[in-house]
Each structure stands twice: as structure tokens, then as C-alpha cells.
Design a protein around this motif. Structure first.
Motif, short mmCIF file in Angstrom:
data_model
loop_
_atom_site.label_atom_id
_atom_site.label_comp_id
_atom_site.label_asym_id
_atom_site.label_seq_id
_atom_site.Cartn_x
_atom_site.Cartn_y
_atom_site.Cartn_z
N TRP A 1 -2.37 -2.31 0.42
CA TRP A 1 -3.04 -1.87 -0.81
C TRP A 1 -3.04 -2.99 -1.86
O TRP A 1 -4.03 -3.21 -2.55
CB TRP A 1 -2.34 -0.64 -1.33
CG TRP A 1 -2.95 -0.11 -2.61
CD1 TRP A 1 -4.08 0.60 -2.78
CD2 TRP A 1 -2.42 -0.32 -3.91
NE1 TRP A 1 -4.31 0.88 -4.07
CE2 TRP A 1 -3.27 0.29 -4.82
CE3 TRP A 1 -1.28 -0.98 -4.43
CZ2 TRP A 1 -3.05 0.30 -6.19
CZ3 TRP A 1 -1.09 -0.95 -5.79
CH2 TRP A 1 -1.97 -0.32 -6.64
N ARG A 2 -1.90 -3.71 -1.98
CA ARG A 2 -1.82 -4.80 -2.94
C ARG A 2 -2.76 -5.93 -2.57
O ARG A 2 -3.39 -6.57 -3.42
CB ARG A 2 -0.38 -5.34 -3.01
CG ARG A 2 0.58 -4.39 -3.72
CD ARG A 2 1.97 -5.00 -3.80
NE ARG A 2 2.90 -4.14 -4.50
CZ ARG A 2 4.19 -4.43 -4.69
NH1 ARG A 2 4.69 -5.57 -4.16
NH2 ARG A 2 4.97 -3.60 -5.36
N ASN B 1 -5.62 -5.71 -0.99
CA ASN B 1 -7.00 -5.32 -1.31
C ASN B 1 -7.25 -5.40 -2.83
O ASN B 1 -8.30 -5.79 -3.27
CB ASN B 1 -7.25 -3.90 -0.81
CG ASN B 1 -7.27 -3.83 0.70
OD1 ASN B 1 -7.56 -4.84 1.39
ND2 ASN B 1 -6.92 -2.66 1.26
N ALA B 2 -6.22 -5.04 -3.61
CA ALA B 2 -6.39 -5.07 -5.07
C ALA B 2 -6.52 -6.52 -5.57
O ALA B 2 -7.27 -6.81 -6.49
CB ALA B 2 -5.20 -4.37 -5.74
N LYS C 1 -10.07 -7.99 -5.01
CA LYS C 1 -11.09 -7.50 -5.93
C LYS C 1 -11.00 -8.18 -7.27
O LYS C 1 -11.96 -8.40 -7.94
CB LYS C 1 -10.91 -5.98 -6.12
CG LYS C 1 -11.25 -5.18 -4.88
CD LYS C 1 -11.05 -3.71 -5.12
CE LYS C 1 -11.36 -2.88 -3.88
NZ LYS C 1 -11.21 -1.46 -4.12
#
Length: 263
Positions: free
Chosen positions: A256-257, A259-260, A263
Motif C-alpha cells: 500500500w505504501r 502504491n501511495a 502516485k
């Protein structure tokens, strides 16, 4: 004709009147020697020890005086036969093991075997009481021993016991023998019973199937070790599940980190 009849009557009447008169009742005099005779007779007896075939009974013999007094009583054992037909008995024998069948029961083991004739017949491969299917079996002994037992020995054995002097049949018994291959079935029924089944069987049979103290200890130790090991197994499974869950959460959070940051 009348003259002839008259002559016959006149000829018979003198003979009738000259016959001696026989008194219907006469006084019988018993000699004095017989009045003092003491007879030894059976006054009591037990029932036959077996319901069929040759057995024994115990008789009580007493001297009985003319006055009816009993004295000098003794016990005597004698042979007896209640019923000469004993029916069919079944046996299942593993092949390769020794086996024997006997015409004489345990109650009649003390009798003189030479006083009787034993005739055996065999219906090979069949369990039957049809006398037309039996063939002579060469044996004159009261016992047949199969050692070792083979599959060809299966069938029904019939034994007739006769009195040697009179040839009277006093016993007939059938033995149905099934021979089972040892590698196909285990006839040790008790070996496969659980502890609860052994206890129940022991209570029903009145002690016939005894459960030893060693067997009970083995069963108890098995269940105790199982109960003690169950909590540790659950604890180990819980720890392992927690570790796997932590790893999964760590990987999810890391993805999740990433992917963040992109972005």
C-alpha cells in the motif's frame, strides 16, 4: 339222536363230579428264614449328569429290613443315558492350527472306553445332519485329532457310540467343522474391542472376558497423553496463525505504501 345226546351227558357228568375242588384262596406260609432277610436296594438317585449321550448318576444303596428300616447306606456311581441324540456342534478353525473333537464329554472321561465301539462318518465339505451324505471315516478312537488342520478337513463328522456287548447305540453327535485361512481373518475377537466394550462384555458374561490391569493402564495413559497434548497443539496452532497473519499484514501494508509513493 336223543339217545346219543343222553349218552354223552351221562358220560361227562361222572368226570365233572370226580374233578378235585380248587380253593380260590389259600394261606401262603412264609418261612421264618425269609422274615429275617435284609435286602440292599437303591433308595435314591441323582439325575443323569448329561442331557444326551453317556453320563453318570449317583445312587444311594441301603439295607432295608423287613420292618422297613434303612441301614448301612452307601453311594454308588453308575452309567446312564437320558437321550442318545446330541445334535450338531459348530466349530470354526484357522488352517494350520491343531484341533480335536471327542465323542466323550468331560463328564464321561472316567468310563471304560473299551466297553464301547466308536464309529465315525464324514460328510466332506458340508455342514449337514443328512445321514445319506456321510461316508465311512477310518477311526475307531473316541477322539479325532487334526494336526495341523487343513482346508480339506472341513465338513461334518458324525460319531456313533455303541455298547460293545449289545451294539446298542447310546450316543450320536455331529461336529460341523469350518476351516478358515489364517491370513484372511483374525478370530481374536477380544483383540479388537475397546476398553468400554471389554468392560461391558465382562459384565454381561460374568467375568468370561477379563480386562487386565495392564490393558486398563495402557488405555488410561493413552487418553491422558492425548488430553494433555491437545492444549499444546492448540496453543502452537494459535501462535503459528498469529505469525502468518502478521506477515500477511506486513506485506499488504508495504504494498500500500509503495502504491501511495508512486502516485
Amino acid at each position: 339222536m336223543k339217545t346219543l345226546e343222553s349218552s354223552l351227558i351221562l358220560g361227562i357228568l361222572p368226570c365233572v363230579f370226580h374233578l378235585p375242588l380248587i380253593a380260590p384262596y389259600q394261606n401262603i406260609t412264609i418261612p421264618a428264614e425269609l422274615k429275617t432277610v435284609v435286602a440292599k436296594v437303591p433308595v435314591n438317585a441323582t439325575s443323569c449328569s448329561v442331557t444326551c449321550g453317556l453320563g453318570f448318576k449317583v445312587e444311594e444303596l441301603c439295607e432295608v429290613t423287613p420292618a422297613g428300616e434303612r441301614r448301612n447306606c452307601t453311594l454308588r456311581t453308575s452309567d446312564c443315558v437320558a437321550n442318545w441324540v446330541c445334535g450338531l456342534q459348530h466349530f470354526s478353525v484357522p488352517s494350520g492350527r491343531p484341533f480335536q473333537i471327542s465323542c466323550l464329554s468331560a463328564q464321561a472321561t472316567g468310563v471304560d472306553s473299551q466297553a464301547y465301539i466308536y464309529t465315525w462318518r464324514l460328510a466332506p465339505g458340508l455342514i449337514t445332519t443328512n445321514d445319506g451324505l456321510f461316508k465311512p471315516f477310518k477311526s475307531t478312537e473316541p477322539v479325532i485329532r487334526l494336526s495341523p488342520t487343513q482346508e480339506s478337513d472341513a465338513g461334518t463328522y458324525r460319531c456313533d457310540v455303541q455298547v460293545a456287548k449289545t451294539l446298542k447305540v447310546i450316543k450320536r453327535i455331529y461336529f460341523g467343522v469350518r476351516v478358515i485361512q489364517s491370513d484372511l481373518v483374525d478370530l481374536n475377537f477380544e483383540k479388537s474391542l475397546t476398553l468400554e466394550q471389554k468392560i461391558a462384555e465382562n459384565e454381561e458374561e460374568g467375568g468370561k472376558h477379563n480386562v487386565t490391569h495392564i490393558e486398563m493402564q495402557q488405555q488410561q495413559s493413552f487418553w491422558q497423553s492425548k488430553l494433555l497434548s491437545d492444549p499444546w497443539i492448540g496453543l502452537a496452532a494459535g501462535v503459528l496463525g498469529g505469525v502468518l497473519m502478521s506477515v500477511v499484514l506486513y506485506l499488504v501494508r508495504k504494498a500500500w505504501r509503495r502504491n501511495a509513493a508512486e502516485k
